[in-house]
Design an enzyme around this catalytic site. Structure first.
Site, PDB file in Angstrom:
ATOM      1  N   TRP A  21       0.821  -1.211   0.000  1.00 30.01           N
ATOM      2  CA  TRP A  21       0.000   0.000   0.000  1.00 30.01           C
ATOM      3  C   TRP A  21       0.858   1.265   0.000  1.00 30.01           C
ATOM      4  O   TRP A  21       0.327   2.367  -0.040  1.00 30.01           O
ATOM      5  CB  TRP A  21      -0.958  -0.005   1.201  1.00 30.01           C
ATOM      6  CG  TRP A  21      -0.354   0.381   2.526  1.00 30.01           C
ATOM      7  CD1 TRP A  21       0.814  -0.074   3.059  1.00 30.01           C
ATOM      8  CD2 TRP A  21      -0.897   1.303   3.483  1.00 30.01           C
ATOM      9  NE1 TRP A  21       1.034   0.486   4.292  1.00 30.01           N
ATOM     10  CE2 TRP A  21      -0.015   1.334   4.580  1.00 30.01           C
ATOM     11  CE3 TRP A  21      -2.050   2.084   3.533  1.00 30.01           C
ATOM     12  CZ2 TRP A  21      -0.240   2.124   5.705  1.00 30.01           C
ATOM     13  CZ3 TRP A  21      -2.275   2.866   4.654  1.00 30.01           C
ATOM     14  CH2 TRP A  21      -1.382   2.894   5.720  1.00 30.01           C
ATOM     15  N   ASP A  22       2.189   1.092   0.044  1.00 28.01           N
ATOM     16  CA  ASP A  22       3.075   2.250   0.014  1.00 28.01           C
ATOM     17  C   ASP A  22       2.858   3.115  -1.224  1.00 28.01           C
ATOM     18  O   ASP A  22       3.252   4.287  -1.246  1.00 28.01           O
ATOM     19  CB  ASP A  22       4.538   1.799   0.083  1.00 28.01           C
ATOM     20  CG  ASP A  22       4.835   1.029   1.367  1.00 28.01           C
ATOM     21  OD1 ASP A  22       4.249  -0.058   1.518  1.00 28.01           O
ATOM     22  OD2 ASP A  22       5.636   1.493   2.188  1.00 28.01           O
ATOM     23  N   GLU A  79      -0.887  -3.034  12.288  1.00 29.11           N
ATOM     24  CA  GLU A  79      -0.130  -4.274  12.104  1.00 29.11           C
ATOM     25  C   GLU A  79       0.223  -5.002  13.401  1.00 29.11           C
ATOM     26  O   GLU A  79       0.548  -6.182  13.369  1.00 29.11           O
ATOM     27  CB  GLU A  79       1.149  -4.059  11.283  1.00 29.11           C
ATOM     28  CG  GLU A  79       0.891  -3.677   9.837  1.00 29.11           C
ATOM     29  CD  GLU A  79       2.157  -3.660   8.997  1.00 29.11           C
ATOM     30  OE1 GLU A  79       3.242  -3.401   9.549  1.00 29.11           O
ATOM     31  OE2 GLU A  79       2.059  -3.922   7.795  1.00 29.11           O
ATOM     32  N   GLN A 109       1.901   2.177  14.152  1.00 26.87           N
ATOM     33  CA  GLN A 109       1.866   3.409  13.357  1.00 26.87           C
ATOM     34  C   GLN A 109       0.434   3.939  13.344  1.00 26.87           C
ATOM     35  O   GLN A 109      -0.466   3.339  13.920  1.00 26.87           O
ATOM     36  CB  GLN A 109       2.339   3.140  11.940  1.00 26.87           C
ATOM     37  CG  GLN A 109       1.541   2.086  11.194  1.00 26.87           C
ATOM     38  CD  GLN A 109       2.193   1.680   9.892  1.00 26.87           C
ATOM     39  OE1 GLN A 109       3.160   2.253   9.457  1.00 26.87           O
ATOM     40  NE2 GLN A 109       1.650   0.646   9.263  1.00 26.87           N
TER      41      GLN A 109
END
Length: 910
Positions: free
Chosen positions: A462-463, A601, A723
């Site tokens: 997804w970066d 995550e 994150q």
């Protein structure tokens, strides 16, 4: 100017400066503490200094051949220029340059040099050297060539990797009676190898023991990497070796090397060696080395005079590869060329006589072709290719292309020499990873680690969400080519959805050649060296990232043809997947989405639950509602024939439309009594965690998941995050859009400002920033609550994350392309304040106190805009008539008209 003068020795730093109040010279001494590292000493030294200097002058350099700022400090030679520039963010010059140019001109020259060069002085090893190779990678979007010494072979200290976009291969390894299948971005034959021998001696073997001095400099303006070595051999012979590398930006199949040797204290016979080595394996990532990494089968080797060709193919994907070299000796008379062919490599050498003090140059052009982008015979393509004539031609091609690229993308910053360099470094590596005129010929997208290393096996994640907006701002056609990678794998995404019991298209968390799921089911915990279950594939929000990129591209370009042919079909198929994942609860009269993971995550499921997956992840549900709204909006503006055709291709019905409306309005979110939005359903039932306790035990707690699992515990039990997750949608969406969606979902927010402040503070206290992306997203979020000091701190940590390799060696395995793109976006969209997510550009600067000006271009709705932003004003110009909203004012621009708008600054503390 206001100079700081330094005299640096092994034991102390003498420094002097003029006191601004008394106008007298202050002389002081800082004694180096031998018990502390050099970095710790310099950080402490910084605290002793006033903050008004604008140049540092080194008074006692020991080496003026490589650079005029090298000193002996702490019993080691260091480039105090690089060190002080990183410490103080101002130019640092040597006394000899000052004597030659004057202090103002010397400082100006250094600002220019430092802003365009990534330099390293000295010899390094292990992951630190690997990391520097990643950051000095050259390339052109077709390939990436790691910035290793050309004399290097693969060891724990050096890794001369070569990667071509889209070339993947799958191999199976049996570990503990379990077949593990991995699909890797393939390390291609090493054709950059060159070395030398003297008087029938053995070929030079790269070793720090014989490197007397070395300077490596990547010129980002031209794309040329120069490595200058002074070598002292055990037999007393000394020579200077200068290697230059350049990726041809025009003939993108090519790169060129220039290898110059200069005997410093001897005459005699020398031989230069060159190889194409097809015996290499994928071995860049230490934890992957237990897996099979031998992807190449060499089919043939051929030599014709000064040309050589190696033909190979990948074992299971059957990609044919041709690597060809051509050797030239522009200033060597009477040379003798010999060649040897082996089963997996070609070795060539040139022998000649050398005279002390003279320079001798060998040039090598390398060409690479694969069957993925080349239909004709690869051997014919290599032989027939119109090579540049010599190294100078390759440099000229590169310079012309880079000149055009920098004219479009350059962020010109004044007031911070380090940030200027690193912003350009991010733009440079974005271009190395993908390029407009290259990707039109490729079926590839950008991996999370670019074309710079083998971490994540080169996969696409997804970066893209963080890097594609940068491409769209400057090269919208490039974004379109990258989105076509996803469209070409739409059928694979449909198959993946069906395999999991869903309809529509579900894109995999990790994608490679074919678009099937490449995430592993097990993950190696480096703390315990044990295999833990890996449920990361349940991050279904990758499909939402793809949808967001489609919409963002369309919104910025108004490319109706793309939306008609490809974009809308993808959006409808992605929407069908979310419809089929949504379940209605007649008791609550709400919909839920289960069996997912969020961007966090750390949380893979609920404590002690048999099955993995979470329910009603806030980011996933909010972005799903956004997707449904976006499709409804598109259906209002697209012609009916376009809608009908896309409904047919996507097998999308009116019932699906009704489902989108109902689900989008009633997706469930969870809030606590203090109006904190829960990361997922049940989040507030989890335990708090004592981060200070774990900091005392482990120091770095960024990967709390690994720490907890090593103790037999689980992150699933605690309120913590790797994150940004809950608030990640505020990075994607405007604040108004975000609040409107919450309102539509049945959760109106009475005081948005207080809501964002409370939620940002709540989740900051629970986030370990285990991903560099976390820092940059929270930097933006901190701006929303006017915590400008925290915003600046997190931004700078993200900006320097690869440069300082703050994650303990991960840069060795490739750059972090997502955070590079995100930092560029935060600079232009948040610090400069140019927001491109609506119908028009809206400008609201949050300008950093440490900076003076920012200047950059971007493309929006077919118009090229130029901005120059400072603490008090915004200067704007456009190449077509346009209207821009700046600090609440609607500003009308005529074609090529420049306007200046003054504003009251909201500055970021730094």
């Amino acid at each position: 100017m206001k100079p700081l003068y330094l005299t640096v020795t092994d034991k102390h730093i003498k420094y002097s400066y003029e006191d601004l109040d008394t106008k007298t010279t202050i002389d002081k001494v800082y004694n180096i503490n031998a018990a502390k590292t050099l970095g710790e000493n310099l950080d402490n030294f910084k605290t002793k200094l006033p903050n008004y200097f604008d140049v540092v002058v080194i008074l006692n350099p020991i080496d003026v051949e490589l650079r005029d700022t090298i000193v002996s400090c702490g019993n080691q030679p260091i480039d105090m220029g690089l060190t002080m520039e990183n410490l103080l963010h101002i130019p640092t010059v040597g006394v000899h340059d000052v004597a030659r140019l004057g202090i103002k001109q010397a400082a100006s020259a250094e600002i220019e040099h430092a802003g365009w060069h990534l330099d390293y002085y000295g010899s390094y090893s292990k992951k630190r050297q690997y990391g520097q190779e990643s950051l000095q990678t050259i390339g052109n979007g077709y390939f990436g060539l790691r910035g290793s010494y050309v004399e290097a072979r693969e060891t724990d200290d050096y890794y001369p990797g070569t990667y071509v976009a889209g070339v993947f291969d799958q191999l199976t390894t049996n570990i503990n009676n379990r077949d593990i299948v991995n699909e890797d971005l393939v390390n291609l034959p090493n054709a950059q190898f060159m070395t030398f021998s003297i008087d029938d001696g053995d070929p030079f073997n790269l070793s720090p023991d014989v490197i007397e001095n070395v300077y490596r400099s990547l010129d980002m303006r031209t794309g040329v990497l120069t490595i200058t070595m002074i070598i002292s051999l055990p037999n007393g012979k000394r020579l200077k070796v200068v290697t230059k590398k350049v990726a041809d930006m025009k003939n993108y199949h090519n790169y060129s090397l220039q290898y110059t040797v200069q005997p410093l204290n001897f005459s005699g016979e020398m031989r230069i060696f060159s190889e194409i080595d097809g015996s290499i394996e994928n071995a860049n990532v230490e934890r992957y080395r237990s897996f099979n990494g031998k992807h190449l089968i060499v089919d043939d080797t051929k030599v014709d005079g000064n040309r050589a060709i190696l033909l190979a193919h990948t074992k299971n994907s059957h990609v044919n590869i041709a690597v060809g070299t051509r050797i030239q000796c522009p200033n060597i008379d009477g040379s003798e060329l010999s060649s040897n062919r082996f089963q997996e490599k070609i070795a060539q050498s040139i022998g000649f006589h050398v005279v002390e003090g003279r320079k001798y140059t060998v040039e090598k052009t390398v060409s690479m072709y694969t069957s993925l982008e080349t239909d004709s015979s690869l051997e014919f393509a290599v032989n027939d290719h119109s090579h540049h004539k010599n190294f100078a031609d390759a440099v000229a091609n590169s310079m012309r292309c880079w000149q055009k690229i920098w004219k479009k993308v350059d962020i010109e910053l004044s007031g911070d020499i380090t940030a200027q360099k690193l912003l350009r470094l991010n733009e440079f590596h974005a271009t190395v990873s993908a390029q407009e005129h290259v990707n039109k010929d490729l079926d590839a997208s950008v991996g999370a680690r670019g074309l710079h290393g083998e971490a994540y096996r080169g996969h696409i994640f997804w970066d893209e969400l963080f890097i594609l907006p940068y491409y769209t701002m400057h090269f919208p056609d490039l974004t379109k080519h990258l989105l076509m990678y996803r469209y070409n794998r739409l059928d694979a995404a449909k198959d993946y959805a069906e395999q999991n019991g869903y309809k529509g298209a579900m894109y995999p968390w990790q994608s490679a050649m074919y678009g099937d799921e490449q995430s592993q089911s097990l993950h190696l915990n480096p703390i315990t060296n044990q295999w833990d279950p890996d449920n990361s594939r349940k991050q279904r929000h990758v499909s939402l990232a793809i949808a967001y990129n489609i919409w963002n591209y369309y919104n910025m370009t108004q490319d109706n043809e793309f939306m008609k042919q490809y974009g809308l079909e993808m959006l409808l198929n992605i929407a069908k997947m979310w419809i089929s994942m949504s379940e209605y609860d007649p008791q609550t009269k709400q919909y839920s989405i289960s069996n997912v993971m969020g961007p966090d995550e750390f949380h893979e499921g609920y404590p002690d639950a048999k099955d993995s997956g979470l329910k009603n992840n806030a980011y996933t549900n909010i972005m799903t509602s956004w997707l449904f709204n976006t499709i409804h909006h598109l259906l209002e503006i697209e012609p009916q024939e376009v809608i009908d055709e896309n409904f047919k291709r996507a097998d999308f019905t009116k019932d699906n439309l009704n489902d989108m409306k109902n689900i989008g309005q009633d997706l469930k979110l969870e809030f606590n009594s203090e109006n904190i939005l829960g990361q997922f359903e049940g989040y507030f039932k989890l335990k708090d965690i004592d981060f200070d306790y774990y900091r005392r035990q482990y120091g770095d707690i960024s990967r709390m998941d690994r720490i907890l699992k090593s103790e037999g515990d689980s992150p699933d039990k605690y309120q913590l995050a790797k994150q940004a997750d809950t608030l990640m949608a505020l990075y994607n969406l405007t604040e108004k859009n975000f609040m409107d969606i919450l309102d539509q979902m049945g959760y109106p927010i009475e005081n948005p400002e207080q809501f964002i402040k409370d939620n940002v503070n709540y989740y900051l206290q629970r986030t370990t920033h285990g991903s560099t992306l976390s820092r940059i997203v929270y930097s933006m979020l901190a701006l929303k609550v006017n915590d400008t000091k925290l915003s600046w701190q997190l931004f700078y940590e993200a900006l320097t994350s690869d440069y300082y390799d703050i994650q303990g060696g991960t840069t060795a395995e490739g750059i972090h392309l997502g955070v590079m793109g995100a930092t560029l976006n935060v600079v232009t969209s948040y610090f400069a304040g140019v927001d491109f997510r609506g119908d028009q550009l809206v400008v609201e600067p949050h300008f950093p106190e440490a900076w003076n000006t920012l200047a950059f271009n971007l493309s929006f709705h077919g118009t090229r805009f130029y901005f120059r932003v400072s603490k008090e004003s915004v200067i704007v110009k456009a190449d077509h008539a346009a209207v821009v909203k700046i600090c609440g004012q609607q500003i009308s621009l005529n074609e090529d008209e420049e306007k200046t708008i003054n504003y009251e600054p909201l500055v970021a503390e730094s």
